[in-house]
Write a protein that holds these residues in place. Structure first.
Motif, PDB file in Angstrom:
ATOM      1  N   LEU A  21       2.314 -25.194  43.733  1.00  0.00           N
ATOM      2  CA  LEU A  21       2.525 -26.605  44.046  1.00  0.00           C
ATOM      3  C   LEU A  21       2.663 -27.406  42.749  1.00  0.00           C
ATOM      4  O   LEU A  21       1.666 -27.654  42.069  1.00  0.00           O
ATOM      5  CB  LEU A  21       1.347 -27.133  44.874  1.00  0.00           C
ATOM      6  N   PRO A  22       3.865 -27.796  42.369  1.00  0.00           N
ATOM      7  CA  PRO A  22       4.045 -28.552  41.117  1.00  0.00           C
ATOM      8  C   PRO A  22       3.424 -29.946  41.219  1.00  0.00           C
ATOM      9  O   PRO A  22       3.514 -30.619  42.250  1.00  0.00           O
ATOM     10  CB  PRO A  22       5.565 -28.642  40.970  1.00  0.00           C
ATOM     11  N   LEU A  23       2.794 -30.383  40.132  1.00  0.00           N
ATOM     12  CA  LEU A  23       2.252 -31.731  40.014  1.00  0.00           C
ATOM     13  C   LEU A  23       2.969 -32.455  38.878  1.00  0.00           C
ATOM     14  O   LEU A  23       3.780 -31.854  38.157  1.00  0.00           O
ATOM     15  CB  LEU A  23       0.747 -31.681  39.751  1.00  0.00           C
ATOM     16  N   GLU A  24       2.657 -33.704  38.701  1.00  0.00           N
ATOM     17  CA  GLU A  24       3.248 -34.455  37.584  1.00  0.00           C
ATOM     18  C   GLU A  24       2.730 -33.925  36.249  1.00  0.00           C
ATOM     19  O   GLU A  24       1.690 -33.268  36.177  1.00  0.00           O
ATOM     20  CB  GLU A  24       2.906 -35.936  37.723  1.00  0.00           C
ATOM     21  N   ASN A  25       3.487 -34.242  35.203  1.00  0.00           N
ATOM     22  CA  ASN A  25       3.076 -33.929  33.828  1.00  0.00           C
ATOM     23  C   ASN A  25       2.890 -32.425  33.595  1.00  0.00           C
ATOM     24  O   ASN A  25       1.971 -32.003  32.896  1.00  0.00           O
ATOM     25  CB  ASN A  25       1.781 -34.678  33.478  1.00  0.00           C
ATOM     26  N   ASP A  26       3.747 -31.615  34.212  1.00  0.00           N
ATOM     27  CA  ASP A  26       3.751 -30.161  34.013  1.00  0.00           C
ATOM     28  C   ASP A  26       2.493 -29.460  34.506  1.00  0.00           C
ATOM     29  O   ASP A  26       2.233 -28.301  34.140  1.00  0.00           O
ATOM     30  CB  ASP A  26       3.963 -29.821  32.520  1.00  0.00           C
ATOM     31  N   SER A  27       1.689 -30.119  35.327  1.00  0.00           N
ATOM     32  CA  SER A  27       0.507 -29.487  35.916  1.00  0.00           C
ATOM     33  C   SER A  27       0.895 -28.817  37.234  1.00  0.00           C
ATOM     34  O   SER A  27       1.959 -29.084  37.791  1.00  0.00           O
ATOM     35  CB  SER A  27      -0.583 -30.524  36.157  1.00  0.00           C
ATOM     36  N   TYR A  28       0.012 -27.944  37.719  1.00  0.00           N
ATOM     37  CA  TYR A  28       0.294 -27.324  39.017  1.00  0.00           C
ATOM     38  C   TYR A  28      -0.984 -26.752  39.632  1.00  0.00           C
ATOM     39  O   TYR A  28      -1.972 -26.481  38.946  1.00  0.00           O
ATOM     40  CB  TYR A  28       1.353 -26.222  38.897  1.00  0.00           C
ATOM     41  N   LEU A  29      -0.927 -26.551  40.929  1.00  0.00           N
ATOM     42  CA  LEU A  29      -1.929 -25.804  41.682  1.00  0.00           C
ATOM     43  C   LEU A  29      -1.211 -24.608  42.305  1.00  0.00           C
ATOM     44  O   LEU A  29      -0.021 -24.674  42.601  1.00  0.00           O
ATOM     45  CB  LEU A  29      -2.546 -26.667  42.786  1.00  0.00           C
ATOM     46  N   ALA A  30      -1.945 -23.542  42.504  1.00  0.00           N
ATOM     47  CA  ALA A  30      -1.312 -22.352  43.062  1.00  0.00           C
ATOM     48  C   ALA A  30      -2.307 -21.543  43.867  1.00  0.00           C
ATOM     49  O   ALA A  30      -3.529 -21.721  43.741  1.00  0.00           O
ATOM     50  CB  ALA A  30      -0.714 -21.493  41.946  1.00  0.00           C
ATOM     51  N   THR A  61      -6.674 -16.210  45.934  1.00  0.00           N
ATOM     52  CA  THR A  61      -7.292 -16.798  44.744  1.00  0.00           C
ATOM     53  C   THR A  61      -6.595 -18.103  44.392  1.00  0.00           C
ATOM     54  O   THR A  61      -5.370 -18.139  44.240  1.00  0.00           O
ATOM     55  CB  THR A  61      -7.204 -15.825  43.553  1.00  0.00           C
ATOM     56  N   SER A  62      -7.365 -19.173  44.271  1.00  0.00           N
ATOM     57  CA  SER A  62      -6.778 -20.461  43.896  1.00  0.00           C
ATOM     58  C   SER A  62      -6.633 -20.553  42.379  1.00  0.00           C
ATOM     59  O   SER A  62      -7.424 -19.977  41.622  1.00  0.00           O
ATOM     60  CB  SER A  62      -7.635 -21.621  44.412  1.00  0.00           C
ATOM     61  N   VAL A  63      -5.620 -21.261  41.944  1.00  0.00           N
ATOM     62  CA  VAL A  63      -5.316 -21.424  40.524  1.00  0.00           C
ATOM     63  C   VAL A  63      -5.101 -22.907  40.231  1.00  0.00           C
ATOM     64  O   VAL A  63      -4.397 -23.596  40.981  1.00  0.00           O
ATOM     65  CB  VAL A  63      -4.040 -20.638  40.133  1.00  0.00           C
ATOM     66  N   VAL A  64      -5.716 -23.395  39.159  1.00  0.00           N
ATOM     67  CA  VAL A  64      -5.557 -24.792  38.742  1.00  0.00           C
ATOM     68  C   VAL A  64      -5.072 -24.833  37.294  1.00  0.00           C
ATOM     69  O   VAL A  64      -5.652 -24.194  36.425  1.00  0.00           O
ATOM     70  CB  VAL A  64      -6.888 -25.572  38.848  1.00  0.00           C
ATOM     71  N   TYR A  65      -3.999 -25.575  37.052  1.00  0.00           N
ATOM     72  CA  TYR A  65      -3.590 -25.854  35.677  1.00  0.00           C
ATOM     73  C   TYR A  65      -3.350 -27.354  35.533  1.00  0.00           C
ATOM     74  O   TYR A  65      -2.416 -27.912  36.110  1.00  0.00           O
ATOM     75  CB  TYR A  65      -2.316 -25.107  35.279  1.00  0.00           C
ATOM     76  N   TYR A  66      -4.232 -28.022  34.765  1.00  0.00           N
ATOM     77  CA  TYR A  66      -4.074 -29.438  34.424  1.00  0.00           C
ATOM     78  C   TYR A  66      -3.607 -29.554  32.982  1.00  0.00           C
ATOM     79  O   TYR A  66      -4.233 -28.981  32.080  1.00  0.00           O
ATOM     80  CB  TYR A  66      -5.417 -30.168  34.563  1.00  0.00           C
ATOM     81  N   SER A  67      -2.538 -30.270  32.783  1.00  0.00           N
ATOM     82  CA  SER A  67      -2.127 -30.583  31.413  1.00  0.00           C
ATOM     83  C   SER A  67      -3.065 -31.660  30.862  1.00  0.00           C
ATOM     84  O   SER A  67      -3.858 -32.268  31.593  1.00  0.00           O
ATOM     85  CB  SER A  67      -0.686 -31.092  31.391  1.00  0.00           C
ATOM     86  N   GLU A  68      -2.940 -31.911  29.579  1.00  0.00           N
ATOM     87  CA  GLU A  68      -3.806 -32.920  28.950  1.00  0.00           C
ATOM     88  C   GLU A  68      -3.615 -34.294  29.587  1.00  0.00           C
ATOM     89  O   GLU A  68      -4.580 -35.023  29.857  1.00  0.00           O
ATOM     90  CB  GLU A  68      -3.510 -32.990  27.449  1.00  0.00           C
ATOM     91  N   LYS A  69      -2.377 -34.628  29.883  1.00  0.00           N
ATOM     92  CA  LYS A  69      -2.108 -35.944  30.446  1.00  0.00           C
ATOM     93  C   LYS A  69      -2.670 -36.076  31.864  1.00  0.00           C
ATOM     94  O   LYS A  69      -3.239 -37.113  32.221  1.00  0.00           O
ATOM     95  CB  LYS A  69      -0.599 -36.213  30.440  1.00  0.00           C
TER      96      LYS A  69
END
Length: 426
Positions: free
Chosen positions: A100-109, A383-391
């Motif tokens: 699932l793409p989020l703003e600022n190049d972040s995503y959940l998966a 398995t859930s995956v979280v990637y938050y960019s700095e912004k």
């Protein structure tokens, strides 16, 4: 079979068969001994209860090859076709995960990861169940499980039935062990010198197997605690009494605790089915078992309307439900609680047991209210995956910290703030 007029206050649920304290004590002793003594305990219990002394538990390739060579070629083709049908049906259940793409190049998966090792229990003793091999192994293979282990109790000659070995061979399963009962569940859960432990155990068995699975849950995963087989049939005046009787007895012959129920809106059909059951019982090879089941848990209920009958079915939440009515497909849509539904005259329950492709490992004792039959999902992890960019972190850190403090968890708040938001670095 007893015939009763159905009323809204009648409970169709039967008492749970949960075992007694003596049986539970035996199971706990077996589990403890196998956990500490390994192969020696497994060997001793196999001799005590199965009447066979085994130096080597593992099925040899020679035993598999001999079983295949001696097996009837027509039956072999039948098993292969059944396996193809089961695989085709279960392939539709495969998940691929998502991102699932989020703003600022972040995503959940969500990642779909197959279990690494599973143990599949196949009942044995007086009968052979190659269908149980197919139903347990194929969903695991479709899910992508790397190591699939099969256990089943050996007969007095120290071997597994040819049909079981052939079914496993068709599927490419070579790691098989000639052990059954609670000791097999213990070996799969804890591991022994010979058998490496697994991550999940599936498959039906007797009360000792069921209790052992319940006891090891948490150490490993299990599929379900399956009870004796059940069938409910919803029928109207368009159904045939002899066919209904045959279908009821198809489940009654499984076990003296099996449940066979007819719910109908047609009084004359009810009376004819009762007569047919008695007539067919006398001709059934497993009459003794089936008769006890019918006497204990066999019943015919007469409903005033099809709506009342369907409500009773949903209350019962049977393992197997056959619908033989003039509007069978329409009536099936109103059923919310059943392990598996068989629609129409030509979809008798054994069609699903052996050949159609659906799974016959199903929830019993009304657990179809919340449980499903064995399927590919039983052999995967999500398995859930979280990637938050700095912004993205900077935009949300104050909100996360406030929510953490709302719950009184200052450490949580400080963990998100430690990245620099309070320091004015972003």
């Amino acid at each position: 079979m007893q015939i009763t007029t159905l009323t809204d206050d009648i409970s169709l649920k039967r008492p749970l068969e949960g075992g007694n304290e003596q049986q539970l004590a035996v199971v706990r002793e077996v589990l403890a001994n196998v956990k500490t003594q390994g192969d020696a305990a497994v060997r001793a219990y196999s001799e005590k209860w199965d009447g066979v002394m085994l130096n080597d538990f593992r099925v040899s390739q020679q035993e598999i090859d001999e079983a295949v060579a001696n097996f009837d070629k027509t039956l072999l083709a039948d098993l292969i076709e059944a396996a193809d049908n089961i695989r085709l049906y279960h392939k539709e259940q495969r998940r691929t995960g998502y991102k699932l793409p989020l703003e600022n190049d972040s995503y959940l998966a969500q990642r779909i990861i197959p279990l690494e090792a599973v143990g599949l229990y196949v009942p044995g003793g007086s009968a052979a169940y190659p269908s149980s091999v197919l139903m347990n192994v194929i969903p695991a293979q479709v899910a992508g499980v790397k190591r699939i282990v099969l256990t089943s109790p050996a007969s007095k000659d120290g071997k597994l039935p040819d049909a079981v070995l052939v079914a496993a061979s068709i599927l490419g399963i070579s790691e098989m062990y000639k052990i059954g009962g609670a000791q097999a569940i213990a070996a799969l859960a804890y591991g022994t010198e010979t058998i490496a432990s697994v991550d999940k155990i599936t498959g039906p068995g007797n009360i000792y197997v069921a209790l052992a699975k319940r006891e090891v849950f948490g150490e490993v995963a299990i599929d379900m605690i399956a009870g004796p087989s059940e069938i409910a049939i919803l029928a109207d005046e368009t159904a045939y009494a002899d066919e209904i009787a045959a279908d009821l007895l198809s489940q009654a012959e499984h076990d003296v605790l099996a449940c066979a129920i007819l719910i109908t809106i047609c009084e004359s059909l009810a009376e004819k089915v009762a007569e047919e059951v008695e007539r067919q019982l006398a001709l059934l090879p497993r009459e003794s078992i089936a008769r006890q089941a019918i006497e204990r848990f066999g019943h015919i209920y007469i409903a005033e309307t099809i709506e009342q009958a369907i409500a009773a079915v949903n209350s019962l939440a049977p393992e197997h439900l056959e619908i033989m009515t003039a509007n069978a497909e329409e009536d099936a849509q109103k059923v919310t609680h059943a392990g598996a539904i068989f629609i129409g005259r030509y979809s008798s329950e054994p069609v699903g047991d052996y050949f159609a492709g659906t799974n016959h490992v199903l929830p019993t004792n009304s657990t179809a209210r919340f449980a499903s039959g064995l399927n590919v999902d039983d052999f995967i992890k999500r398995t859930s995956v979280v990637y938050y960019s700095e912004k993205t972190w900077a935009q949300n850190a104050p909100k996360i910290a406030r929510l953490a403090r709302l719950e009184g968890l200052e450490g949580h708040a400080r963990a998100v703030e430690a990245r620099g938001w309070k320091k004015g670095e972003v």
